[in-house]
Design an enzyme around this catalytic site. Structure first.
Site, PDB file in Angstrom:
ATOM      1  N   GLU A 177      -5.515  -9.883   1.176  1.00  0.00           N
ATOM      2  CA  GLU A 177      -4.978 -11.228   0.974  1.00  0.00           C
ATOM      3  C   GLU A 177      -4.666 -11.327  -0.511  1.00  0.00           C
ATOM      4  O   GLU A 177      -5.568 -11.289  -1.339  1.00  0.00           O
ATOM      5  CB  GLU A 177      -6.021 -12.284   1.380  1.00  0.00           C
ATOM      6  CG  GLU A 177      -6.306 -12.288   2.858  1.00  0.00           C
ATOM      7  CD  GLU A 177      -5.090 -12.607   3.709  1.00  0.00           C
ATOM      8  OE1 GLU A 177      -4.206 -13.334   3.228  1.00  0.00           O
ATOM      9  OE2 GLU A 177      -5.018 -12.109   4.837  1.00  0.00           O
TER      10      GLU A 177
ATOM     11  N   CYS B 186      -5.016 -19.246  -4.673  1.00  0.00           N
ATOM     12  CA  CYS B 186      -3.957 -18.436  -4.077  1.00  0.00           C
ATOM     13  C   CYS B 186      -2.928 -19.332  -3.389  1.00  0.00           C
ATOM     14  O   CYS B 186      -1.789 -18.931  -3.175  1.00  0.00           O
ATOM     15  CB  CYS B 186      -4.554 -17.461  -3.082  1.00  0.00           C
ATOM     16  SG  CYS B 186      -5.682 -18.266  -1.963  1.00  0.00           S
TER      17      CYS B 186
END
Ligand code: NAP
Length: 508
Positions: free
Chosen positions: A267, A304
């Site tokens: 990720e 993120c």
């Protein structure tokens, strides 16, 4: 451990299959506040030891009942809560994140562990499929029973910006343990003490539940070779990684080059574009601008899901958005960043924008040391599409506004984006026709598409997808948040004509 802040001073060792082990070489932590501590540097020999113990543990742990694993997950959550104050104290010291954030993140972490406990007890994640035998068919059909089985030892790399929820006992560890896979964590060098206290909690739970010590190990970093040794170790069967595109790509390539390639669930970063549609811009451009600035600067922009790019029309309605965003960003003070390295990378990202003819600075700030102030730039669709670097993540509170001339240009711009964790649409009823054209483009770009909100704040739930096409993640079929994330550490096995009494318990 009595849960008080003063009760925890890191000893700096690795946890290898139940034993705390020191190595000769050390590295010093670099906390935002408080004292630094020495931590043992990881070695390839320790990686080999932890992986061998994990493989040995697999033979019992993979065959525990779902109730036993649920109890383990709940006990880890209890053990973390028992150390609550000490976890917050060391976590805030190492990361510079505020106490309230660490407390909330601890709640999210223990909530995640408990959610996985509930999830595996329900059993539907096993996705059991049975095709009954048809003996009088020509040729006869055998009995087929399919079930999801754990894949083996899993390596986990956490990220610096979530020292609890995406780290030692974070989502990857919780999902792998829930699936029945032992875990070897490579500790993050930005929060080694936080890693240590969480490892202590996991090991205490492991002992209470009477499980094999190889079920969990933590190897501190201090040397990039440790991570490389871990992902290339032949006994590791998958990797869960949260972190930067550069680090993730390097480790992904190593996994692909192994004699036996393994899945690498990385990720990575994202710029999370937000599209402000015309009616929404006209009705509440300033309000959206202020909200965007809040999302962009939350946690010093170190998320993120930080919405780094806003797309809005040229003209007075877009101007109201820009003015409000600029005003809110100007009023945001300097914030402490997670590490000196991340603060420097932020300044480098800012310099990259300042040096480009294609962008106009709307707010340029002076930044030094470990703190960051917001920066804001503006460009147009043509310039954006021609300059690939404008679409690269700058980790921190930096925003780019792309002004468009008409809705067609918005659609063209959307087609030009790379893979994202999220994309956002700000829309009113009168924007529905345009939204219907935009959505098919956005669903190909991101794991999560949202309307009239901001992407920071990822719900841990059954329907959550936290992933997306590369470079948002290395595996767009997966999510790292929510119960579906358990699927990364399972593989389907079909048992053909295997008699009752021999099948795995969940198939009996
Ligand atoms: P990072 O620097 O990539 O570090 C992550 C981990 O990987 C650390 O353990 C690091 O080791 C290791 N590592 C990095 N490069 C390596 C290499 N070449 N070889 C071996 N090991 C390597 O990432 P970060 O600074 O922790 O996190 C910030 C980034 O994560 C941002 O880009 C952010 O957007 C992203 N992020 C993504 C998500 C998501 O869910 N997609 C969530 C949070 C953050 P060391 O300990 O030695 O540094």
């Amino acid at each position: 451990m009595d849960g008080t802040a003063s009760a925890f001073t890191p000893h700096g060792k690795h946890l290898i299959a139940g034993d705390w082990v020191a190595t000769a070489q050390t590295f010093a932590s670099d906390p935002a506040t408080g004292s630094a501590h020495d931590f043992s540097v990881g070695t390839e020999a320790l990686v080999a030891q932890a992986c061998a113990a994990a493989e040995e543990a697999f033979w019992s742990y993979a065959y525990t009942s779902r109730a036993e694993r649920a109890q383990f997950l709940n006990t880890i959550a209890d053990e973390i809560e028992a150390r609550a104050e000490a976890v917050t104290a060391i976590g805030t010291s190492e990361t510079g994140l505020p106490e309230a954030r660490l407390n909330a993140e601890r709640g999210r972490t223990t909530g995640q562990l408990r959610l996985f406990a509930e999830h595996i007890l329900k059993g539907d994640y096993l996705d059991i499929r049975v095709d009954a035998a048809v003996p009088d068919r020509t040729p006869p059909r055998p009995e087929l029973r399919m079930i999801q089985r754990p894949i083996g030892p899993v390596a986990v790399f956490g990220a610096s910006n979530f020292p609890l929820a995406f780290s030692t006992a974070g989502g990857d560890t919780a999902a792998a343990l829930a699936a029945g896979c032992p875990v070897v964590v490579k500790g993050h060098s930005a929060h080694p003490g936080t890693g240590e206290i969480i490892a202590e909690a996991i090991d205490a739970a492991r002992k209470k539940c009477g499980l094999h010590p190889g079920v969990f190990s933590l190897i501190q970093g201090g040397n990039r070779a440790v991570g490389a040794a871990l992902v290339t170790h032949p006994l590791i069967k998958a990797v869960g990684f949260t972190g930067s595109l550069g680090g993730g790509r390097a480790l992904f390539d190593l996994c692909a080059q192994r004699p036996e390639p393994i899945p690498f669930f990385g990720e990575l970063g994202s710029v999370n574009p937000m599209f402000v549609l015309p009616a929404a811009a006209a009705a509440r451009g300033a309000e959206i601008g202020t909200g965007w600035a809040g999302s962009l600067t939350m946690g010093a922009g170190q998320f993120c899901t930080n919405p780094g790019i806003a797309v809005i029309a040229k003209g007075p309605e877009g101007d109201a958005f820009v003015a409000a965003a600029k005003e809110a960003l100007s009023a945001t003070g300097a914030q402490v960043m997670l590490t000196a390295g991340i603060a420097k990378a932020y300044r480098d990202g800012q310099a990259r924008f300042e040096g480009r003819n294609a962008v106009t600075p709307l707010l340029s700030t002076e930044n030094e040391g470990r703190t960051a102030r917001p920066n804001l730039y503006e460009t147009d669709a043509d310039a954006y599409l021609q300059d690939h670097a404008l679409g690269e993540e700058v980790f921190g509170p930096l925003g780019l506004i792309v002004r468009i001339s008409d809705p067609e240009e918005m659609l063209g711009l959307a087609r030009g984006f790379e893979g994202q964790l999220t994309t956002t649409i700000q829309m009113d009823d009168a924007d529905k026709d345009l939204a219907r054209k935009l959505l098919p483009i956005l669903e190909r770009k991101a794991g999560r598409v949202l309307a009239n909100g901001f992407p920071t704040g990822v719900e841990v739930a059954d329907a959550m997808v936290h992933g997306g096409p590369y470079p948002a993640s290395t595996n767009f079929g997966a999510t790292s948040v929510g119960t579906l994330s358990i699927r990364r550490f399972l593989r389907p096995v079909c048992f053909q004509n295997i008699p009752q009494g021999v099948l795995p318990d969940d198939l009996e």
